[in-house]
Design an enzyme around this catalytic site. Sequence first.
Site, PDB file in Angstrom:
ATOM      1  N   HIS A  14       0.871  -1.119  -0.070  1.00  0.00           N
ATOM      2  CA  HIS A  14      -0.136  -0.063  -0.215  1.00  0.00           C
ATOM      3  C   HIS A  14       0.993   1.318   0.057  1.00  0.00           C
ATOM      4  O   HIS A  14       1.437   1.601   0.832  1.00  0.00           O
ATOM      5  CB  HIS A  14      -1.001  -0.026   1.299  1.00  0.00           C
ATOM      6  CG  HIS A  14      -2.051   1.090   1.176  1.00  0.00           C
ATOM      7  ND1 HIS A  14      -3.358   0.837   1.716  1.00  0.00           N
ATOM      8  CD2 HIS A  14      -1.929   2.217   0.521  1.00  0.00           C
ATOM      9  CE1 HIS A  14      -3.764   1.921   1.747  1.00  0.00           C
ATOM     10  NE2 HIS A  14      -3.284   2.775   0.843  1.00  0.00           N
ATOM     11  N   HIS A  16       1.634   5.350  -2.016  1.00  0.00           N
ATOM     12  CA  HIS A  16       0.962   6.332  -3.088  1.00  0.00           C
ATOM     13  C   HIS A  16       2.348   7.032  -3.549  1.00  0.00           C
ATOM     14  O   HIS A  16       3.244   7.836  -2.738  1.00  0.00           O
ATOM     15  CB  HIS A  16       0.146   7.221  -2.312  1.00  0.00           C
ATOM     16  CG  HIS A  16      -1.010   6.797  -1.751  1.00  0.00           C
ATOM     17  ND1 HIS A  16      -2.245   6.744  -2.152  1.00  0.00           N
ATOM     18  CD2 HIS A  16      -1.119   6.079  -0.584  1.00  0.00           C
ATOM     19  CE1 HIS A  16      -3.159   6.296  -1.595  1.00  0.00           C
ATOM     20  NE2 HIS A  16      -2.543   5.801  -0.337  1.00  0.00           N
ATOM     21  N   PHE A  17       2.949   6.770  -4.816  1.00  0.00           N
ATOM     22  CA  PHE A  17       3.839   7.259  -5.364  1.00  0.00           C
ATOM     23  C   PHE A  17       3.768   8.608  -6.356  1.00  0.00           C
ATOM     24  O   PHE A  17       4.724   9.189  -6.594  1.00  0.00           O
ATOM     25  CB  PHE A  17       4.710   6.304  -6.220  1.00  0.00           C
ATOM     26  CG  PHE A  17       5.685   5.404  -5.407  1.00  0.00           C
ATOM     27  CD1 PHE A  17       5.686   5.403  -4.080  1.00  0.00           C
ATOM     28  CD2 PHE A  17       6.664   4.271  -5.875  1.00  0.00           C
ATOM     29  CE1 PHE A  17       6.436   4.643  -3.160  1.00  0.00           C
ATOM     30  CE2 PHE A  17       7.249   3.646  -5.086  1.00  0.00           C
ATOM     31  CZ  PHE A  17       7.206   3.786  -3.813  1.00  0.00           C
ATOM     32  N   ARG A  18       2.544   9.117  -6.323  1.00  0.00           N
ATOM     33  CA  ARG A  18       2.128  10.449  -6.740  1.00  0.00           C
ATOM     34  C   ARG A  18       2.340  10.542  -8.225  1.00  0.00           C
ATOM     35  O   ARG A  18       2.129  11.795  -8.623  1.00  0.00           O
ATOM     36  CB  ARG A  18       2.887  11.657  -6.277  1.00  0.00           C
ATOM     37  CG  ARG A  18       2.725  11.367  -4.345  1.00  0.00           C
ATOM     38  CD  ARG A  18       1.297  11.250  -3.868  1.00  0.00           C
ATOM     39  NE  ARG A  18       1.136  11.687  -2.728  1.00  0.00           N
ATOM     40  CZ  ARG A  18      -0.044  11.270  -1.898  1.00  0.00           C
ATOM     41  NH1 ARG A  18      -1.170  10.766  -2.606  1.00  0.00           N
ATOM     42  NH2 ARG A  18      -0.389  11.766  -0.483  1.00  0.00           N
ATOM     43  N   ASN A  48      -5.123   7.005  -6.849  1.00  0.00           N
ATOM     44  CA  ASN A  48      -5.695   8.461  -6.577  1.00  0.00           C
ATOM     45  C   ASN A  48      -4.375   9.310  -7.043  1.00  0.00           C
ATOM     46  O   ASN A  48      -4.076  10.364  -6.490  1.00  0.00           O
ATOM     47  CB  ASN A  48      -5.674   8.643  -5.183  1.00  0.00           C
ATOM     48  CG  ASN A  48      -4.748   8.423  -4.045  1.00  0.00           C
ATOM     49  OD1 ASN A  48      -3.732   7.763  -4.440  1.00  0.00           O
ATOM     50  ND2 ASN A  48      -4.870   9.155  -3.188  1.00  0.00           N
ATOM     51  N   HIS A 145     -10.784   0.944   1.223  1.00  0.00           N
ATOM     52  CA  HIS A 145     -10.732   2.226   2.268  1.00  0.00           C
ATOM     53  C   HIS A 145     -11.991   2.005   2.935  1.00  0.00           C
ATOM     54  O   HIS A 145     -12.905   2.546   2.439  1.00  0.00           O
ATOM     55  CB  HIS A 145     -10.206   3.345   1.636  1.00  0.00           C
ATOM     56  CG  HIS A 145      -9.949   4.526   2.680  1.00  0.00           C
ATOM     57  ND1 HIS A 145      -8.980   5.292   2.676  1.00  0.00           N
ATOM     58  CD2 HIS A 145     -10.983   4.946   3.406  1.00  0.00           C
ATOM     59  CE1 HIS A 145      -9.125   5.951   3.681  1.00  0.00           C
ATOM     60  NE2 HIS A 145     -10.062   6.069   4.159  1.00  0.00           N
ATOM     61  N   HIS A 206      -5.354  -0.638   5.527  1.00  0.00           N
ATOM     62  CA  HIS A 206      -5.113   0.336   6.889  1.00  0.00           C
ATOM     63  C   HIS A 206      -6.228  -0.056   8.070  1.00  0.00           C
ATOM     64  O   HIS A 206      -6.665   1.046   8.431  1.00  0.00           O
ATOM     65  CB  HIS A 206      -4.519   1.569   6.701  1.00  0.00           C
ATOM     66  CG  HIS A 206      -5.553   2.312   5.638  1.00  0.00           C
ATOM     67  ND1 HIS A 206      -6.993   2.280   5.623  1.00  0.00           N
ATOM     68  CD2 HIS A 206      -5.212   3.182   4.618  1.00  0.00           C
ATOM     69  CE1 HIS A 206      -7.278   2.933   4.587  1.00  0.00           C
ATOM     70  NE2 HIS A 206      -6.575   3.515   3.805  1.00  0.00           N
ATOM     71  N   ASP A 279       0.948   2.616   3.887  1.00  0.00           N
ATOM     72  CA  ASP A 279       0.081   3.588   3.354  1.00  0.00           C
ATOM     73  C   ASP A 279       1.047   4.931   3.163  1.00  0.00           C
ATOM     74  O   ASP A 279       0.669   6.134   3.326  1.00  0.00           O
ATOM     75  CB  ASP A 279      -1.176   3.815   4.115  1.00  0.00           C
ATOM     76  CG  ASP A 279      -1.971   4.663   3.532  1.00  0.00           C
ATOM     77  OD1 ASP A 279      -2.003   4.967   2.356  1.00  0.00           O
ATOM     78  OD2 ASP A 279      -2.910   5.282   4.119  1.00  0.00           O
ATOM     79  N   HIS A 283       2.969  14.411   1.428  1.00  0.00           N
ATOM     80  CA  HIS A 283       2.685  15.560   1.016  1.00  0.00           C
ATOM     81  C   HIS A 283       3.813  16.570   1.349  1.00  0.00           C
ATOM     82  O   HIS A 283       4.640  16.118   2.364  1.00  0.00           O
ATOM     83  CB  HIS A 283       1.477  15.972   1.864  1.00  0.00           C
ATOM     84  CG  HIS A 283       0.091  15.077   1.477  1.00  0.00           C
ATOM     85  ND1 HIS A 283      -0.679  15.374   0.436  1.00  0.00           N
ATOM     86  CD2 HIS A 283      -0.262  14.172   2.312  1.00  0.00           C
ATOM     87  CE1 HIS A 283      -1.349  14.433   0.418  1.00  0.00           C
ATOM     88  NE2 HIS A 283      -1.313  13.763   1.438  1.00  0.00           N
TER      89      HIS A 283
HETATM   90  O1  DOR Z   1      -3.932   9.651   4.617  1.00  0.00           O
HETATM   91  C1  DOR Z   1      -4.140   9.183   3.597  1.00  0.00           C
HETATM   92  N1  DOR Z   1      -3.579   9.659   2.625  1.00  0.00           N
HETATM   93  N2  DOR Z   1      -5.319   8.401   3.356  1.00  0.00           N
HETATM   94  C2  DOR Z   1      -5.586   7.844   2.072  1.00  0.00           C
HETATM   95  O2  DOR Z   1      -6.767   7.345   1.982  1.00  0.00           O
HETATM   96  C3  DOR Z   1      -4.986   8.813   1.014  1.00  0.00           C
HETATM   97  C4  DOR Z   1      -3.638   9.279   1.203  1.00  0.00           C
HETATM   98  C5  DOR Z   1      -3.001   9.949   0.278  1.00  0.00           C
HETATM   99  O3  DOR Z   1      -3.124   9.715  -0.864  1.00  0.00           O
HETATM  100  O4  DOR Z   1      -2.800  11.218   0.772  1.00  0.00           O
HETATM  101 ZN    ZN Z   2      -3.878   4.849   1.065  1.00  0.00          ZN
END
Ligand code: DOR
Ligand code: ZN
Length: 398
Positions: A14, A16-18, A48, A145, A206, A279, A283
């Site tokens: 899990h 998120h590499f953006r 996402n 989720h 998560h 997860d 940011h």
């Molecule tokens: O805290 C989170 N950040 N929960 C999520 O469901 C998405 C993730 C994100 O992509 O920033």
């Molecule tokens: Zn996530």
Amino acid sequence: MSNIITLPGLIDCHVHFREPGLIHKGDMASESAAAVAGGVTTVCEMPNTIPATVSVEALADKVRRAAKIQRCDIRFFMGATEKQHLLALRDIWRGSSPVFQQLKKRCCGLKVYFDHSTGNQGADQETTIEAFRMCGELGVPLVAHCEDAALNMEAQSAVLRSGEPQLSAADVSLHSQMRPPESEIAAVKHAIALAKEYSTQFHVAHLSTAGGLQLVREAKKEGLPVTCEVAPHHLFLTIEDYATLGTLGKMNPPLRSKEDQAALWAGIADGTVDCIATDHAPHTLEEKQSGDPLKAPSGVPGVETMLPLLLTVAAGGWPHPTGKKVAGCKLQIADIVRLCFENPNRIFGLGKKKDEYQIEIDLEKEWIIEGKNLHSKCGWTPYEGWRVTGSIQEVNNP
Ligand code: DOR
Ligand code: ZN
């Protein structure tokens, strides 16, 4: 002193590499470097991004980008916010053309959000039900989720109406009250019922509450095809950490109570928890720290710090600066391999071999986690200043 062991490169199911679309937060190159530095050599990446991975083209684009990344094997979840997105998944899974067959090898399943989080990927009821049905029919792992949108909305309005004294200071700890445990519990219950109805291979992302975990425990006893993961931030942090972390402790699902934290460790001990997955959700500091705390984006980085935190527990320690270990929390190296290699490899059909990528670890080396030394583009960590035992010395990739 040193005590070197070799382990398989870990799998983080899990992250998120953006990339594409949010590369000021992170990209495949920077976040893969963070993964490898943390002993993680395979990741499953969430949909996402911008564009979201909800079409054949979007998946093909990510697969092309990932081919340039040498040291980390990136697999992708498809997403679905509308019913028609599920047709792309069906084409990829059933399509006989070589293009579809290649894409299927890079796709680890479908991710469904029951409520909005970063990227507004929340799916409506009809899409959610069709997702469980179709994944059941195709044999695709479905990850959800689990937060109930209506209950979150209700809790948020109640907090705002109550005129809590903290509201004036926009205290970020209200975030946990606005997304309460009951919301996760209701969503997990609903999802398990759908998995039962459609024989879907269902994995809870998560998991963060004692109540949600208990539902998974019961579903497993009933023989349902249900698995779950927990995230390091829910294992090592609680609502008490808002005081030092501020918005750096804001994520979805949010930080929970000490009782929930202890329940997650008990779930690891009794085998209810199948995977630990980060997860990893970078940011920028500026995004996290400027403006109204309750509007700050949710998500914390974690892919580089998961293994050192877990190794510290395996060494008999506890990395949180308070030093107050959760009662009954224990972990052995073999558990780390089970939770962060064997189980995710099996659940998502990744086909990884234990000797394909190897990592070398010095079990006795102590060091301090510092954001400035980590590789994620975001440059910060919720574990700043924590002392950990166990360092990743080398990754041998073919
Ligand atoms: O805290 C989170 N950040 N929960 C999520 O469901 C998405 C993730 C994100 O992509 O920033
Ligand atoms: Zn996530």
